[in-house]
Design a protein around this motif. Structure first.
Motif, PDB file in Angstrom:
ATOM      1  N   GLY A   1      -6.952  -4.197   5.900  1.00 14.77           N
ATOM      2  CA  GLY A   1      -5.764  -4.715   6.879  1.00 14.77           C
ATOM      3  C   GLY A   1      -4.557  -5.448   6.298  1.00 14.77           C
ATOM      4  N   THR A   2      -4.861  -6.027   5.151  1.00 15.95           N
ATOM      5  CA  THR A   2      -3.687  -6.627   4.558  1.00 15.95           C
ATOM      6  C   THR A   2      -2.991  -5.420   3.821  1.00 15.95           C
TER       7      THR A   2
ATOM      8  N   LEU B   1       1.390 -12.648   5.904  1.00 13.24           N
ATOM      9  CA  LEU B   1       1.493 -11.664   5.112  1.00 13.24           C
ATOM     10  C   LEU B   1      -0.132 -11.354   4.680  1.00 13.24           C
ATOM     11  N   ARG B   2      -0.970 -12.247   4.452  1.00  9.03           N
ATOM     12  CA  ARG B   2      -2.451 -12.101   4.107  1.00  9.03           C
ATOM     13  C   ARG B   2      -3.205 -11.563   5.232  1.00  9.03           C
ATOM     14  N   CYS B   3      -2.782 -11.894   6.485  1.00  9.60           N
ATOM     15  CA  CYS B   3      -3.886 -11.906   7.580  1.00  9.60           C
ATOM     16  C   CYS B   3      -3.970 -10.452   7.770  1.00  9.60           C
ATOM     17  N   PRO B   4      -5.593 -10.031   7.608  1.00  8.14           N
ATOM     18  CA  PRO B   4      -5.597  -8.412   7.748  1.00  8.14           C
ATOM     19  C   PRO B   4      -5.595  -8.064   9.096  1.00  8.14           C
ATOM     20  N   ASP B   5      -5.661  -8.751  10.076  1.00 11.18           N
ATOM     21  CA  ASP B   5      -5.605  -8.322  11.462  1.00 11.18           C
ATOM     22  C   ASP B   5      -4.366  -8.493  12.288  1.00 11.18           C
ATOM     23  N   PHE B   6      -3.377  -8.871  11.643  1.00 13.20           N
ATOM     24  CA  PHE B   6      -1.671  -9.140  12.285  1.00 13.20           C
ATOM     25  C   PHE B   6      -2.103 -10.287  13.388  1.00 13.20           C
TER      26      PHE B   6
ATOM     27  N   MET C   1      -2.788  -2.434   4.927  1.00 11.03           N
ATOM     28  CA  MET C   1      -2.065  -1.716   5.865  1.00 11.03           C
ATOM     29  C   MET C   1      -0.621  -2.540   6.207  1.00 11.03           C
ATOM     30  N   GLY C   2      -0.794  -3.589   6.294  1.00  5.91           N
ATOM     31  CA  GLY C   2       0.383  -4.546   6.565  1.00  5.91           C
ATOM     32  C   GLY C   2       1.354  -4.367   5.464  1.00  5.91           C
TER      33      GLY C   2
END
Lengths: 93, 289
Positions: free
Chosen positions: B29-30, A67-72, B32-33
């Motif tokens: 990015g977070t 959930l926290r990963c900004p880069d998927f 965006m998720g």
């Protein structure tokens, strides 16, 4: 292992492996957020900063790193559902 | 719990140069998720969502998501979004904007969109600086913090975005952080469902410029700061005043009901047509979709 991590599917998405926690090495920017905020401390960084599931027995598959990963760049397998216990009451119809 | 990545990848334009453009550890990015998961959780199709952005780091987001997207001029995403919403009121319009984009260059558009109360969902990512152009002082930079244009400390106060939106008349105002990512998804969901102008302010980290200039550490340290300084709004009356110094409230800060502009505009059309028919004047009135 390495070639499996970097495998990209025909639609351009990275392939999700079979492990509990899977890191897409090509998308990961090694920021360390997943390692720092892992609730059980199951993840560690390697020499380059890439997250590794060093203690798989500690991992509860909560998914907070994902959930926290900004880069998927990290994927967690869902928990396997336990078989429901069959309670027999002794009465039959 | 489903695999989020498999679901998230459905909404990404994967052939658009991943990994994304943001710095390593950037909170955008977070966010965006969280937006993607909120849209998936509400079972909205990709065709009924429009994502609109202006200029800035956060405004790069529509490049990566597979919705209807619009990347507009600096400070004007709310103006473009107002046009999209009036032309197609059945679409869900989500604006992703930064603090400089929304409050400095587009400040007037922001307060008047709040006042007009048209059904838009604004996700305002606040990193307290101008990230893309090199760490200049933004309207949200707090007092005595360092920017490249204020090397001796910023002598102005920063905007309190949520209070500004409340005062300007926005019916739904919420604040979240990048650290509290599960709460952030719920806030975005509530904002999308709210009929009227809804604002979600997201406290994010710019460790590359703001964090480095102010010696606040990397992304992990700045996210720990968010964790330690966020107080849920439900605990507002229980925390003593001396503990509230430098802290901020998170959660739904303001939620009222007010007539929405698209519905009011439909009433204007109906009223004008009925009056014209009563007078025997033919009016070329076109029913809106």
């Amino acid at each position: 292992m390495a070639d499996q991590i970097n495998k990209i599917e025909p639609d351009g998405n990275p392939e999700i492996g079979e492990e509990k926690v899977h890191v897409f090495e090509a998308w990961c920017k090694k920021c360390g957020i997943c390692v720092a905020f892992c609730p059980t401390g199951a993840l560690t960084s390697d020499a380059n900063g890439l997250p590794l599931l060093t203690y798989p027995e500690k991992c509860t598959q909560c998914g907070m790193c994902e959930l926290r990963c900004p880069d998927f760049a990290i994927a967690v397998r869902p928990r396997e559902k336990k078989e429901p216990k069959i309670v027999t009451t002794g009465e039959s119809q | 719990m489903p695999i989020f990545s498999e679901m998230t990848h459905k909404y990404l334009r994967a052939k658009k140069k991943f990994p994304n453009v943001w710095c390593s550890g950037c909170g955008i990015g977070t966010v965006m998720g969280a937006i993607i998961r909120a849209i998936d959780h509400l079972h909205l199709s990709r065709d009924e969502v429009v994502m609109i952005s202006g200029i800035g780091c956060s405004s790069r987001m529509p490049v990566y998501v597979d919705f209807n997207t619009l990347h507009t001029t600096h400070g004007r995403p709310l103006a473009f979004a107002t046009g999209v919403k009036l032309a197609k009121p059945n679409l869900k319009v989500i604006i992703v904007t930064g603090d400089g984009d929304a409050l400095a260059i587009g400040g007037n558009h922001f307060i008047h969109a709040c006042r007009r109360n048209i059904d838009l969902t604004t996700i305002l990512i606040n990193n307290s600086t101008y990230g893309m152009t090199g760490g200049q002082v933004a309207p949200t930079t707090p007092f005595m913090k360092i920017g490249t244009t204020a090397p001796y400390g910023n002598r102005e106060r920063g905007f309190d975005i949520s209070k500004l939106a409340m005062a300007a008349g926005a019916p739904f105002v919420a604040r979240g952080t990048v650290y509290h990512v599960v709460q952030l998804q719920k806030l975005v969901e509530q904002a999308i469902l709210k009929k009227g102008f809804s604002l979600v302010e997201v406290i994010s980290q710019c460790h590359t410029l703001y964090g480095r200039l102010n010696k606040e550490g990397g992304p992990v340290e700045m996210m720990k700061w968010q964790r330690d300084h966020a107080i849920p709004i439900s605990a507002a009356g229980k925390v003593p005043a001396e503990k509230l110094k430098d802290k901020f409230f998170t959660g739904v800060l303001w939620d009222i009901d007010f007539p929405e502009y698209c519905e009011e505009y439909d009433k204007v059309i109906a009223l004008a047509q009925s009056l014209a028919e009563g007078e025997g004047v033919r009016v070329k009135g076109k029913e809106r979709e």
